[in-house]
Motif scaffolding. Structure first.
Motif, PDB file in Angstrom:
ATOM      1  N   GLY A 220       0.833  -1.202   0.000  1.00 24.69           N
ATOM      2  CA  GLY A 220       0.000   0.000   0.000  1.00 24.69           C
ATOM      3  C   GLY A 220       0.862   1.243   0.000  1.00 24.69           C
ATOM      4  N   ARG A 221       0.227   2.382  -0.114  1.00 23.99           N
ATOM      5  CA  ARG A 221       0.927   3.663  -0.064  1.00 23.99           C
ATOM      6  C   ARG A 221       1.228   4.020   1.385  1.00 23.99           C
ATOM      7  NH1 ARG A 221      -3.218   7.567  -2.891  1.00 23.99           N
ATOM      8  NH2 ARG A 221      -1.536   9.092  -2.585  1.00 23.99           N
ATOM      9  N   GLU A 222       2.412   4.588   1.641  1.00 21.55           N
ATOM     10  CA  GLU A 222       2.763   5.022   2.989  1.00 21.55           C
ATOM     11  C   GLU A 222       2.275   6.455   3.197  1.00 21.55           C
ATOM     12  OE1 GLU A 222       6.425   3.924   5.015  1.00 21.55           O
ATOM     13  OE2 GLU A 222       7.082   3.011   3.127  1.00 21.55           O
ATOM     14  N   ILE A 223       1.321   6.606   4.106  1.00 25.11           N
ATOM     15  CA  ILE A 223       0.711   7.906   4.372  1.00 25.11           C
ATOM     16  C   ILE A 223       0.853   8.226   5.862  1.00 25.11           C
ATOM     17  CG2 ILE A 223      -1.371   9.314   4.213  1.00 25.11           C
ATOM     18  CD1 ILE A 223      -0.485   8.378   1.489  1.00 25.11           C
ATOM     19  N   ASP A 224       1.395   9.398   6.154  1.00 22.51           N
ATOM     20  CA  ASP A 224       1.541   9.857   7.541  1.00 22.51           C
ATOM     21  C   ASP A 224       0.565  10.989   7.817  1.00 22.51           C
ATOM     22  OD1 ASP A 224       3.629   8.095   7.601  1.00 22.51           O
ATOM     23  OD2 ASP A 224       5.209   9.624   7.637  1.00 22.51           O
ATOM     24  N   LEU A 225       0.030  10.989   9.037  1.00 18.01           N
ATOM     25  CA  LEU A 225      -0.827  12.081   9.477  1.00 18.01           C
ATOM     26  C   LEU A 225      -0.313  12.645  10.788  1.00 18.01           C
ATOM     27  CD1 LEU A 225      -2.933  10.004   7.853  1.00 18.01           C
ATOM     28  CD2 LEU A 225      -4.463  11.881   8.421  1.00 18.01           C
ATOM     29  N   ALA A 226      -0.492  13.945  10.968  1.00 18.44           N
ATOM     30  CA  ALA A 226      -0.098  14.612  12.208  1.00 18.44           C
ATOM     31  C   ALA A 226      -1.350  15.146  12.883  1.00 18.44           C
ATOM     32  CB  ALA A 226       0.878  15.745  11.926  1.00 18.44           C
ATOM     33  N   VAL A 227      -1.522  14.791  14.148  1.00 21.65           N
ATOM     34  CA  VAL A 227      -2.686  15.229  14.923  1.00 21.65           C
ATOM     35  C   VAL A 227      -2.199  16.133  16.045  1.00 21.65           C
ATOM     36  CG1 VAL A 227      -4.652  14.506  16.314  1.00 21.65           C
ATOM     37  CG2 VAL A 227      -3.910  13.094  14.385  1.00 21.65           C
ATOM     38  N   LEU A 228      -2.847  17.267  16.174  1.00 22.99           N
ATOM     39  CA  LEU A 228      -2.539  18.232  17.228  1.00 22.99           C
ATOM     40  C   LEU A 228      -3.721  18.314  18.176  1.00 22.99           C
ATOM     41  CD1 LEU A 228      -0.743  20.583  18.364  1.00 22.99           C
ATOM     42  CD2 LEU A 228      -2.006  22.104  16.817  1.00 22.99           C
ATOM     43  N   GLY A 229      -3.485  17.996  19.450  1.00 23.10           N
ATOM     44  CA  GLY A 229      -4.547  18.087  20.448  1.00 23.10           C
ATOM     45  C   GLY A 229      -4.513  19.434  21.133  1.00 23.10           C
TER      46      GLY A 229
END
Length: 322
Positions: free
Chosen positions: A188-197
């Motif tokens: 699959g494609r490598e996808i990163d997400l950044a979450v800010l709380g």
């Protein structure tokens, strides 16, 4: 003058050099923003240093931390990102940017992260947990990725495409941890997400980043400057929604605070969680700052927001210094 901020870099682990770079960049950006920055470094031998001076002991480091308004622990990997430094700051009564002990420990443990993800209905790669006692009985039957349970920056990670490569891969992983995963290869494609709380409980998700090229995104790829990182990733609305929902769910399930990077493989059947990084690489050119820059939040402002949010969450206020 804004708050006095202690920035901790280095660390007694295999990500020491990466952490030094992240800490130096963070300290420079915070100084640019007007903060009074105190730089501390943890050596590879576990000793603490104030500037170039080695401190006699941990108590001296705690004394310096206690004189600051907030701590930014930019130490990746074990003895830092795993909640160790967050716990130290908690005991010292100093607000700490990022996740606390629980989230740091859970996120660092890739095996436990899989268990939590499964409970949340989020797919992960099937894997076998190995120890020194059980590894001899493991039999290679298909290509696997061998990795330490608790390490980062792709250290000790090996793609084992043939059975002959298994012993060397296990040796490399066990050199960094006493528990190892033999994980199925995910296409699959490598996808990163950044979450800010944020302190009010809301979650902000930056534009997704894609790591193009295929294969294992190794240490040299991450830090050699040759990686093909695409922000924002080209995603359908459905895929973007599914990835963001999974990322926010994991952020909450682990109890993360501040910012975390949540990495996925995007397959034909949907997102598959790879790992959660509660203290990801943090130079201006690292993945998380790139993602937030694409959203219109430059690196110095991202750090300023993290520090300000931590002070607001703790109920503290910076001391005005002349």
């Amino acid at each position: 003058m804004k708050a006095r901020v202690a920035v901790i870099g280095g660390g007694n682990n295999c990500e020491h050099e990466v952490s030094l770079a992240s800490a130096a960049a963070a300290a420079a950006a915070l100084e640019e923003t007007g903060y009074d920055v105190v730089g501390l470094t943890i050596g590879t031998d576990g000793t603490w240093h104030d500037g170039g001076a080695r401190l006699p002991g941990l108590a001296d480091a705690v004394r310096i931390l206690s004189g600051c308004d907030v701590v930014v622990p930019v130490v990746h990997g074990p003895h830092g990102e795993d909640g160790t430094l967050a716990a130290l700051c908690d005991l010292a009564g100093v607000p700490c940017v990022g996740s606390g002990l629980r989230a740091g420990a859970l996120g660092m443990d890739k095996h436990v992260t899989k268990l939590i993800a499964a409970d949340c209905g989020i797919a992960t790669a099937p894997a076998v947990l190995l120890t020194a006692a059980t590894a001899a009985g493991y039999r290679w039957t298909r290509p696997v990725v061998v990795k330490p349970v608790a390490a980062g920056s792709s250290r000790g990670v090996t793609l084992v495409a043939e059975p002959g490569g298994l012993p060397t891969a296990l040796d490399a992983a066990f050199a960094l941890d006493d528990r190892v995963l033999a994980e199925d290869v995910i296409t699959g494609r490598e996808i990163d997400l950044a979450v800010l709380g944020r302190p009010d409980g809301t979650r902000a998700v930056a534009p997704a980043l894609e790591i193009a090229g295929g294969g294992i995104f190794g240490y040299q790829d991450k830090y050699g400057g040759q990686a093909d990182l695409r922000v924002p990733a080209a995603l359908s609305d459905a895929d973007r929604t599914a990835l963001e929902s999974a990322a926010v769910t994991m952020f909450g399930a682990l109890g993360c605070a501040g910012v975390a990077r949540i990495d996925f493989f995007l397959t034909t059947e949907g997102p598959v969680l790879n790992e959660v990084n509660t203290m990801p690489g943090f130079t201006e050119h690292s993945q998380v700052p790139r993602m937030f820059a694409a959203a219109g939040l430059p690196y110095p402002e991202l750090l300023d927001l993290l520090v300000s949010d931590t002070l607001a969450r703790s109920g503290g206020a910076p001391v005005t210094r002349l």
